[in-house]
Design a protein around this motif. Structure first.
Motif, PDB file in Angstrom:
ATOM      1  N   GLY A   1       0.797  -1.218   0.000  1.00 12.31           N
ATOM      2  CA  GLY A   1       0.000   0.000   0.000  1.00 12.31           C
ATOM      3  C   GLY A   1       0.833   1.272   0.000  1.00 12.31           C
ATOM      4  N   PHE A   2       0.362   2.248   0.750  1.00 13.86           N
ATOM      5  CA  PHE A   2       1.010   3.556   0.793  1.00 13.86           C
ATOM      6  C   PHE A   2       2.418   3.470   1.377  1.00 13.86           C
ATOM      7  CE2 PHE A   2       1.807   7.717   2.823  1.00 13.86           C
ATOM      8  CZ  PHE A   2       1.729   8.525   1.684  1.00 13.86           C
ATOM      9  N   ALA A   3       2.624   2.583   2.334  1.00 13.94           N
ATOM     10  CA  ALA A   3       3.951   2.422   2.932  1.00 13.94           C
ATOM     11  C   ALA A   3       4.964   1.965   1.884  1.00 13.94           C
ATOM     12  CB  ALA A   3       3.895   1.435   4.087  1.00 13.94           C
ATOM     13  N   HIS A   4       4.533   1.101   0.972  1.00 14.41           N
ATOM     14  CA  HIS A   4       5.422   0.642  -0.100  1.00 14.41           C
ATOM     15  C   HIS A   4       5.738   1.779  -1.066  1.00 14.41           C
ATOM     16  CE1 HIS A   4       6.199  -1.333  -4.072  1.00 14.41           C
ATOM     17  NE2 HIS A   4       7.043  -2.003  -3.321  1.00 14.41           N
ATOM     18  N   ILE A   5       4.745   2.619  -1.376  1.00 11.81           N
ATOM     19  CA  ILE A   5       4.962   3.754  -2.267  1.00 11.81           C
ATOM     20  C   ILE A   5       5.983   4.717  -1.666  1.00 11.81           C
ATOM     21  CG2 ILE A   5       3.865   5.775  -3.310  1.00 11.81           C
ATOM     22  CD1 ILE A   5       1.304   4.150  -3.528  1.00 11.81           C
ATOM     23  N   VAL A   6       5.847   4.989  -0.368  1.00 13.95           N
ATOM     24  CA  VAL A   6       6.788   5.886   0.309  1.00 13.95           C
ATOM     25  C   VAL A   6       8.189   5.287   0.310  1.00 13.95           C
ATOM     26  CG1 VAL A   6       7.385   6.944   2.535  1.00 13.95           C
ATOM     27  CG2 VAL A   6       5.009   6.942   1.737  1.00 13.95           C
ATOM     28  N   ASP A   7       8.274   3.983   0.532  1.00 13.87           N
ATOM     29  CA  ASP A   7       9.580   3.316   0.555  1.00 13.87           C
ATOM     30  C   ASP A   7      10.267   3.402  -0.805  1.00 13.87           C
ATOM     31  OD1 ASP A   7      11.612   1.628   1.793  1.00 13.87           O
ATOM     32  OD2 ASP A   7      10.841   0.031   0.511  1.00 13.87           O
ATOM     33  N   VAL A   8       9.525   3.142  -1.878  1.00 18.38           N
ATOM     34  CA  VAL A   8      10.090   3.236  -3.231  1.00 18.38           C
ATOM     35  C   VAL A   8      10.491   4.672  -3.540  1.00 18.38           C
ATOM     36  CG1 VAL A   8       9.586   2.976  -5.687  1.00 18.38           C
ATOM     37  CG2 VAL A   8       8.822   1.223  -4.076  1.00 18.38           C
ATOM     38  N   ALA A   9       9.664   5.630  -3.102  1.00 14.92           N
ATOM     39  CA  ALA A   9       9.972   7.042  -3.349  1.00 14.92           C
ATOM     40  C   ALA A   9      11.278   7.447  -2.666  1.00 14.92           C
ATOM     41  CB  ALA A   9       8.824   7.919  -2.851  1.00 14.92           C
ATOM     42  N   LYS A  10      11.520   6.959  -1.465  1.00 15.04           N
ATOM     43  CA  LYS A  10      12.773   7.279  -0.763  1.00 15.04           C
ATOM     44  C   LYS A  10      13.974   6.715  -1.524  1.00 15.04           C
ATOM     45  CE  LYS A  10      10.947   7.573   3.958  1.00 15.04           C
ATOM     46  NZ  LYS A  10      10.966   6.960   5.318  1.00 15.04           N
ATOM     47  N   HIS A  11      13.826   5.497  -2.037  1.00 19.14           N
ATOM     48  CA  HIS A  11      14.919   4.903  -2.810  1.00 19.14           C
ATOM     49  C   HIS A  11      15.108   5.608  -4.155  1.00 19.14           C
ATOM     50  CE1 HIS A  11      14.347   1.589   0.066  1.00 19.14           C
ATOM     51  NE2 HIS A  11      15.562   1.176  -0.295  1.00 19.14           N
ATOM     52  N   LEU A  12      14.055   6.257  -4.654  1.00 23.31           N
ATOM     53  CA  LEU A  12      14.091   6.883  -5.970  1.00 23.31           C
ATOM     54  C   LEU A  12      14.758   8.254  -5.961  1.00 23.31           C
ATOM     55  CD1 LEU A  12      13.126   6.890  -8.984  1.00 23.31           C
ATOM     56  CD2 LEU A  12      10.956   7.833  -8.147  1.00 23.31           C
ATOM     57  N   ILE A  13      14.722   8.944  -4.824  1.00 24.92           N
ATOM     58  CA  ILE A  13      15.147  10.354  -4.775  1.00 24.92           C
ATOM     59  C   ILE A  13      16.573  10.539  -5.282  1.00 24.92           C
ATOM     60  CG2 ILE A  13      15.685  12.274  -3.232  1.00 24.92           C
ATOM     61  CD1 ILE A  13      13.288  11.446  -1.533  1.00 24.92           C
ATOM     62  N   MET A  14      17.523   9.814  -4.708  1.00 23.37           N
ATOM     63  CA  MET A  14      18.925  10.045  -5.086  1.00 23.37           C
ATOM     64  C   MET A  14      19.248   9.658  -6.533  1.00 23.37           C
ATOM     65  SD  MET A  14      21.671   9.733  -2.015  1.00 23.37           S
ATOM     66  CE  MET A  14      21.344   8.043  -1.514  1.00 23.37           C
ATOM     67  N   PRO A  15      18.842   8.474  -7.022  1.00 21.68           N
ATOM     68  CA  PRO A  15      19.160   8.175  -8.427  1.00 21.68           C
ATOM     69  C   PRO A  15      18.464   9.112  -9.405  1.00 21.68           C
ATOM     70  CG  PRO A  15      17.818   6.434  -7.438  1.00 21.68           C
ATOM     71  CD  PRO A  15      18.280   7.295  -6.330  1.00 21.68           C
ATOM     72  N   ALA A  16      17.214   9.497  -9.110  1.00 13.54           N
ATOM     73  CA  ALA A  16      16.497  10.393 -10.015  1.00 13.54           C
ATOM     74  C   ALA A  16      17.125  11.782 -10.027  1.00 13.54           C
ATOM     75  CB  ALA A  16      15.025  10.479  -9.608  1.00 13.54           C
ATOM     76  N   MET A  17      17.527  12.290  -8.862  1.00 13.71           N
ATOM     77  CA  MET A  17      18.164  13.594  -8.800  1.00 13.71           C
ATOM     78  C   MET A  17      19.541  13.562  -9.464  1.00 13.71           C
ATOM     79  SD  MET A  17      16.179  15.831  -7.489  1.00 13.71           S
ATOM     80  CE  MET A  17      17.372  17.136  -7.201  1.00 13.71           C
ATOM     81  N   THR A  18      20.281  12.482  -9.258  1.00 12.62           N
ATOM     82  CA  THR A  18      21.601  12.360  -9.877  1.00 12.62           C
ATOM     83  C   THR A  18      21.504  12.412 -11.394  1.00 12.62           C
ATOM     84  OG1 THR A  18      22.433  11.030  -8.033  1.00 12.62           O
ATOM     85  CG2 THR A  18      23.611  10.867 -10.120  1.00 12.62           C
ATOM     86  N   LEU A  19      20.563  11.664 -11.939  1.00 13.77           N
ATOM     87  CA  LEU A  19      20.387  11.630 -13.393  1.00 13.77           C
ATOM     88  C   LEU A  19      19.753  12.924 -13.901  1.00 13.77           C
ATOM     89  CD1 LEU A  19      20.808   9.712 -15.792  1.00 13.77           C
ATOM     90  CD2 LEU A  19      18.504   8.832 -15.407  1.00 13.77           C
ATOM     91  N   GLY A  20      18.824  13.475 -13.125  1.00 18.18           N
ATOM     92  CA  GLY A  20      18.098  14.661 -13.570  1.00 18.18           C
ATOM     93  C   GLY A  20      18.924  15.929 -13.550  1.00 18.18           C
ATOM     94  N   LEU A  21      19.825  16.072 -12.579  1.00 14.93           N
ATOM     95  CA  LEU A  21      20.597  17.305 -12.470  1.00 14.93           C
ATOM     96  C   LEU A  21      21.523  17.519 -13.670  1.00 14.93           C
ATOM     97  CD1 LEU A  21      21.498  17.374  -8.666  1.00 14.93           C
ATOM     98  CD2 LEU A  21      19.969  18.926  -9.904  1.00 14.93           C
ATOM     99  N   PHE A  22      22.032  16.433 -14.229  1.00  9.00           N
ATOM    100  CA  PHE A  22      22.899  16.568 -15.403  1.00  9.00           C
ATOM    101  C   PHE A  22      22.129  17.173 -16.574  1.00  9.00           C
ATOM    102  CE2 PHE A  22      24.395  14.817 -19.441  1.00  9.00           C
ATOM    103  CZ  PHE A  22      25.711  15.244 -19.441  1.00  9.00           C
ATOM    104  N   PHE A  23      20.939  16.641 -16.867  1.00 11.36           N
ATOM    105  CA  PHE A  23      20.148  17.154 -17.981  1.00 11.36           C
ATOM    106  C   PHE A  23      19.506  18.493 -17.644  1.00 11.36           C
ATOM    107  CE2 PHE A  23      20.366  12.579 -18.745  1.00 11.36           C
ATOM    108  CZ  PHE A  23      20.752  12.560 -20.073  1.00 11.36           C
ATOM    109  N   MET A  24      19.256  18.753 -16.349  1.00  7.53           N
ATOM    110  CA  MET A  24      18.747  20.053 -15.931  1.00  7.53           C
ATOM    111  C   MET A  24      19.674  21.172 -16.374  1.00  7.53           C
ATOM    112  SD  MET A  24      19.526  22.531 -13.447  1.00  7.53           S
ATOM    113  CE  MET A  24      20.455  21.619 -12.240  1.00  7.53           C
ATOM    114  N   ALA A  25      20.976  20.940 -16.264  1.00  2.00           N
ATOM    115  CA  ALA A  25      21.946  21.956 -16.675  1.00  2.00           C
ATOM    116  C   ALA A  25      21.800  22.279 -18.160  1.00  2.00           C
ATOM    117  CB  ALA A  25      23.363  21.458 -16.371  1.00  2.00           C
ATOM    118  N   THR A  26      21.569  21.272 -18.985  1.00  2.00           N
ATOM    119  CA  THR A  26      21.405  21.492 -20.422  1.00  2.00           C
ATOM    120  C   THR A  26      20.154  22.308 -20.713  1.00  2.00           C
ATOM    121  OG1 THR A  26      22.457  19.347 -20.830  1.00  2.00           O
ATOM    122  CG2 THR A  26      21.267  20.344 -22.651  1.00  2.00           C
ATOM    123  N   TYR A  27      19.036  21.957 -20.068  1.00  3.40           N
ATOM    124  CA  TYR A  27      17.791  22.683 -20.302  1.00  3.40           C
ATOM    125  C   TYR A  27      17.870  24.117 -19.781  1.00  3.40           C
ATOM    126  CZ  TYR A  27      16.013  17.988 -21.149  1.00  3.40           C
ATOM    127  OH  TYR A  27      15.827  16.718 -21.632  1.00  3.40           O
TER     128      TYR A  27
END
Length: 323
Positions: A178-204
């Motif tokens: 349920g919601f606890a699983h969504i929150v857990d996945v979101a916590k694991h997602l923050i660092m890899p998504a930000m790492t990948l996103g910040l590189f392309f953010m600079a280009t945009y």
């Protein structure tokens, strides 16, 4: 519009077929024999066993015949069988694709939103300290290697402050639902998504800033100012909207390539996506699995290119659909 989409789909099928043929022969030109690798791992290196493996997986057939069999399989949505994983390729990709889509689409959204936002502010206050600060910030993340940003993120936010998990898709053994699983996945997602996103953010950021500064010098913007429109309205409805076309073009290219281009991020954070699956298949000489990943990534690129063309019309209604 339907005619445009139909023609683009037809062209996409032709392009996909060319990509399949090219990748098929390029992979076969790579050094190494999968049968020899498997025989070595099994502890049996005699030629009889190696030949049996080649016959079992169809590697003894001529290359044109192997290609024909593979193309026929793809036509029926059969991507083949992974002789290393002992499972259908489509099943392996289907298991990994959701994680990759979650990571890449989140990173894409972060990079696009932040990039357009920062680029707008930089163009609005061009020549000021804010513009300089945003430019330096963007260049820093553009210049730094993704793996280094990832490792520094783990060191800071996971090891030092213990705010975020350092690896994986979810907490192992937690069995959350349920919601606890969504929150857990979101916590694991923050660092890899930000790492990948910040590189392309600079280009945009750089693209948005440069495009807006160019549009601001055009005559229709001067006319809007002469009519007495507020600066905020001019920036939002006239400058930004017309400056987004090159950003949309670049975003469309990045959106497709992100699907298969997150190998480093998925490896550092142990994210179970197809980028890591592709890397493992390459090391193991798993031809069918590697080709399956290539086909999947190619389809994603073609789909995002089509979506980009459709978004053009939303950004600028003057653009007409043309084959």
């Amino acid at each position: 519009m339907l005619s445009f989409v139909a023609q683009r789909v037809l062209k996409g099928v032709i392009v996909l077929l060319a990509i399949i043929v090219l990748n098929f022969f390029l992979i076969r030109l790579a050094p190494g024999d999968p049968a020899v690798v498997m025989a070595g791992e099994a502890g049996a290196s005699d030629q009889v066993f190696v030949q049996q493996l080649r016959e079992k997986f169809g590697l003894d057939k001529p290359l044109p015949e192997q290609l024909l069999i593979y193309v026929k399989g793809i036509a029926t949505l059969d991507l083949g069988f992974s002789f290393r994983q002992q499972a259908p390729v489509a099943k392996l990709i289907a298991e990994r694709l959701p994680a990759t889509l979650l990571l890449t689409l989140t990173a894409f959204a972060i990079s696009l939103v932040l990039g357009v936002l920062f680029g707008t502010f930089a163009a609005r206050f061009a020549g000021t300290f804010l513009d300089t600060g945003i430019t330096i910030f963007a260049l820093i993340f553009y210049a730094m290697p993704i793996f280094w940003v990832a490792l520094m993120g783990i060191l800071l936010f996971s090891v030092t402050f213990d705010w975020l998990p350092s690896f994986g898709y979810e907490t192992v053994g937690a069995n959350l639902t349920g919601f606890a699983h969504i929150v857990d996945v979101a916590k694991h997602l923050i660092m890899p998504a930000m790492t990948l996103g910040l590189f392309f953010m600079a280009t945009y950021t750089r693209m948005t800033r440069a495009s807006m500064l160019e549009v601001k010098r055009l005559d229709f913007v001067k006319t809007a100012r002469a009519k007495g429109l507020s600066d905020a309205l001019i920036q939002r409805r006239h400058v930004l909207r017309n400056a987004l076309l090159p950003v949309v073009t670049l975003a469309g290219v990045h959106a497709g390539t992100l699907i298969g281009g997150a190998v480093i991020t998925e490896t550092v954070f142990a994210w179970p996506g197809i980028g890591r699956l592709m890397y493992d298949a390459l090391l193991q000489r798993d031809y069918n699995l590697l080709l399956g990943v290539f086909v999947t990534c190619s389809v994603m690129v073609l789909i995002f290119n089509l979506i980009t063309d459709l978004v053009y019309r939303l950004v600028d209604p003057r653009i007409e659909f043309a084959a």
